[in-house]
Design an enzyme around this catalytic site. Structure first.
Site, PDB file in Angstrom:
ATOM      1  CB  ALA A  50      -0.876  -0.012   1.240  1.00  0.00           C
ATOM      2  N   GLY A  82       0.668  -4.958   0.858  1.00  0.00           N
ATOM      3  CA  GLY A  82      -0.548  -4.926   0.033  1.00  0.00           C
ATOM      4  C   GLY A  82      -0.334  -5.510  -1.361  1.00  0.00           C
ATOM      5  CD  GLU A  89      -2.224  -7.409   2.790  1.00  0.00           C
ATOM      6  OE1 GLU A  89      -1.790  -6.260   2.543  1.00  0.00           O
ATOM      7  OE2 GLU A  89      -2.904  -7.676   3.794  1.00  0.00           O
ATOM      8  CD  GLU A 101       1.936  -5.388   5.614  1.00  0.00           C
ATOM      9  OE1 GLU A 101       2.763  -6.292   5.863  1.00  0.00           O
ATOM     10  OE2 GLU A 101       1.181  -5.393   4.624  1.00  0.00           O
TER      11      GLU A 101
HETATM   12  N1  CAA Z   1       4.633   3.223  -0.523  1.00  0.00           N
HETATM   13  C1  CAA Z   1       5.071   4.412  -1.000  1.00  0.00           C
HETATM   14  N2  CAA Z   1       6.252   4.580  -1.620  1.00  0.00           N
HETATM   15  C2  CAA Z   1       7.023   3.481  -1.766  1.00  0.00           C
HETATM   16  C3  CAA Z   1       6.650   2.220  -1.301  1.00  0.00           C
HETATM   17  C4  CAA Z   1       5.387   2.106  -0.656  1.00  0.00           C
HETATM   18  N3  CAA Z   1       4.921   0.950  -0.227  1.00  0.00           N
HETATM   19  N4  CAA Z   1       7.642   1.341  -1.587  1.00  0.00           N
HETATM   20  C5  CAA Z   1       8.602   2.047  -2.212  1.00  0.00           C
HETATM   21  N5  CAA Z   1       8.229   3.336  -2.334  1.00  0.00           N
HETATM   22  C6  CAA Z   1       8.980   4.430  -2.955  1.00  0.00           C
HETATM   23  C7  CAA Z   1      10.166   4.856  -2.083  1.00  0.00           C
HETATM   24  O1  CAA Z   1       9.756   5.712  -1.031  1.00  0.00           O
HETATM   25  C8  CAA Z   1      11.024   5.549  -3.110  1.00  0.00           C
HETATM   26  O2  CAA Z   1      10.488   6.834  -3.356  1.00  0.00           O
HETATM   27  P1  CAA Z   1      11.464   8.132  -3.497  1.00  0.00           P
HETATM   28  O3  CAA Z   1      12.210   7.864  -4.785  1.00  0.00           O
HETATM   29  O4  CAA Z   1      10.488   9.246  -3.588  1.00  0.00           O
HETATM   30  O5  CAA Z   1      12.349   8.134  -2.296  1.00  0.00           O
HETATM   31  C9  CAA Z   1      10.800   4.697  -4.372  1.00  0.00           C
HETATM   32  O6  CAA Z   1       9.569   3.998  -4.165  1.00  0.00           O
HETATM   33  C10 CAA Z   1      11.886   3.670  -4.599  1.00  0.00           C
HETATM   34  O7  CAA Z   1      12.027   2.888  -3.415  1.00  0.00           O
HETATM   35  P2  CAA Z   1      13.421   2.691  -2.643  1.00  0.00           P
HETATM   36  O8  CAA Z   1      14.341   3.833  -2.899  1.00  0.00           O
HETATM   37  O9  CAA Z   1      13.100   2.373  -1.205  1.00  0.00           O
HETATM   38  O10 CAA Z   1      13.971   1.400  -3.423  1.00  0.00           O
HETATM   39  P3  CAA Z   1      14.902   0.220  -2.850  1.00  0.00           P
HETATM   40  O11 CAA Z   1      15.264  -0.593  -4.042  1.00  0.00           O
HETATM   41  O12 CAA Z   1      15.989   0.777  -1.995  1.00  0.00           O
HETATM   42  O13 CAA Z   1      13.934  -0.630  -1.884  1.00  0.00           O
HETATM   43  C11 CAA Z   1      11.887  -1.749  -1.261  1.00  0.00           C
HETATM   44  C12 CAA Z   1      12.803  -1.294  -2.413  1.00  0.00           C
HETATM   45  C13 CAA Z   1      12.573  -2.854  -0.467  1.00  0.00           C
HETATM   46  C14 CAA Z   1      10.625  -2.281  -1.933  1.00  0.00           C
HETATM   47  C15 CAA Z   1      11.582  -0.538  -0.345  1.00  0.00           C
HETATM   48  O14 CAA Z   1      11.124   0.534  -1.148  1.00  0.00           O
HETATM   49  C16 CAA Z   1      10.561  -0.807   0.711  1.00  0.00           C
HETATM   50  O15 CAA Z   1      10.871  -1.389   1.730  1.00  0.00           O
HETATM   51  N6  CAA Z   1       9.290  -0.362   0.486  1.00  0.00           N
HETATM   52  C17 CAA Z   1       8.240  -0.447   1.459  1.00  0.00           C
HETATM   53  C18 CAA Z   1       7.671  -1.840   1.540  1.00  0.00           C
HETATM   54  C19 CAA Z   1       6.579  -1.902   2.584  1.00  0.00           C
HETATM   55  O16 CAA Z   1       6.773  -1.572   3.742  1.00  0.00           O
HETATM   56  N7  CAA Z   1       5.377  -2.358   2.157  1.00  0.00           N
HETATM   57  C20 CAA Z   1       4.245  -2.470   3.022  1.00  0.00           C
HETATM   58  C21 CAA Z   1       3.418  -1.219   2.925  1.00  0.00           C
HETATM   59  S1  CAA Z   1       2.154  -1.139   4.157  1.00  0.00           S
HETATM   60  C22 CAA Z   1       0.893  -2.092   3.553  1.00  0.00           C
HETATM   61  O17 CAA Z   1       0.980  -2.672   2.484  1.00  0.00           O
HETATM   62  C23 CAA Z   1      -0.298  -2.133   4.461  1.00  0.00           C
HETATM   63  C24 CAA Z   1      -1.370  -3.058   4.039  1.00  0.00           C
HETATM   64  O18 CAA Z   1      -1.242  -4.278   4.164  1.00  0.00           O
HETATM   65  C25 CAA Z   1      -2.632  -2.528   3.567  1.00  0.00           C
END
Ligand code: CAA
Length: 256
Positions: free
Chosen positions: A64, A109, A112, A132
């Site tokens: 998400a 998400g 999911e 999460e």
């Molecule tokens: N939401 C918003 N932005 C996201 C994102 C997310 N889930 N995942 C990545 N991005 C964005 C980053 O913030 C970054 O943006 P900027 O260029 O503006 O800084 C861009 O995408 C590229 O990401 P990274 O620089 O972090 O890339 P990376 O290769 O170093 O890492 C990754 C990749 C491991 C996927 C890392 O981005 C990450 O950990 N993302 C978050 C994953 C996460 O926590 N997902 C769960 C979300 S909560 C959820 O899903 C709740 C639910 O069940 C409903």
């Protein structure tokens, strides 16, 4: 909508999540558009199946969209979670086969969404996880229920509680994905499966999907929505989400 590409070809609909710069993170309008793109084929006899995939070579969907979380109230979080649940459950119960073609990160998400599809094909570089709890949250789109159902309770506990990721081989070994292929063969493999299914009786396919899905119950989904929303407004989730956005480690200690 620009963040979604929809293409009909050879009797199949290919839906591509198209936010590669944001790792194909799923905001509410995008989830709605995915749901609508699926439902629009329900009564279209020329479409036999659906493939959902992500643009680029890094992500199917990294979850998400966390950047929208800081503004959410508990009510907003209930609505966000419930709407995602409804759309993903409709995909799970869709009467035509839906395959997730996973070409990179499938996290939170994103995983999911993939788990609500009937089958999952992954590339060798795909990575799976439920991160999460690193944000002070839990999965909010059915992940606590569907992951346990697909890979068993013990492994689901391990992956949700540690937030560790698994690679495609491990996901295959655990039964989370049906097949692992090279990235050039991903969509072709999903198409091949759907073309095979298209030769079978469509009414039988819809009843098979309905009956296989009957083993998943509603109670856990309701509890997940309520926990997700309570956590969203907790100090710990505010800290975890802020830490992600500010690109630093969260400090959960002393926060309620
Ligand atoms: N939401 C918003 N932005 C996201 C994102 C997310 N889930 N995942 C990545 N991005 C964005 C980053 O913030 C970054 O943006 P900027 O260029 O503006 O800084 C861009 O995408 C590229 O990401 P990274 O620089 O972090 O890339 P990376 O290769 O170093 O890492 C990754 C990749 C491991 C996927 C890392 O981005 C990450 O950990 N993302 C978050 C994953 C996460 O926590 N997902 C769960 C979300 S909560 C959820 O899903 C709740 C639910 O069940 C409903």
């Amino acid at each position: 909508m620009n963040d979604l590409t929809v293409k009909d070809e050879k009797g199949l609909r290919v839906i591509t999540i198209n936010r590669p710069k944001a790792m194909n993170a799923l905001n509410a309008p995008l989830i709605r558009a995915i749901g609508e793109a699926c439902q629009a084929t329900k009564d279209d006899a020329t479409i036999h199946g659906i493939i959902i995939t992500g643009a680029g070579d890094k992500a199917f969907a990294a979850g998400a969209d966390i950047k929208g979380f800081p503004e959410l109230s508990q009510e907003d979080a209930i609505q966000l979670s419930r709407e995602g649940h409804e759309i993903f459950t409709d995909i799970e119960n869709f009467p035509k086969p839906v395959i997730a073609a996973i070409n990179g990160y499938a996290l939170g998400g994103g995983l999911e969404l993939a788990m609500s599809c009937h089958m999952r094909i992954a590339t060798e570089n795909a990575m799976f996880g439920m991160p999460e709890v690193k944000l002070g949250l839990i999965p909010g789109y059915g992940g606590t229920q569907r992951l346990a159902h697909l890979i068993g309770k013990a492994k689901a506990m391990e992956f949700i509680l540690t937030a560790n990721m698994m690679d495609a081989r491990e996901a295959y070994r655990l039964g989370l994905v049906n097949e692992v292929v090279g990235s050039e063969a991903l969509v072709a493999k999903a198409e091949e499966l759907l073309q095979t299914i298209a030769k079978r009786g469509p009414l039988a396919i819809s009843h098979a999907i309905k009956n296989i899905n009957l083993s998943v119950t509603d109670q856990g989904f309701e509890s997940e929505i309520s926990s997700f929303a309570k956590l969203m407004v907790s100090d710990q989730a505010r800290e975890g989400v802020a830490a992600f956005i500010e690109k630093r480690k969260p400090d959960f200690k002393k926060l309620s």
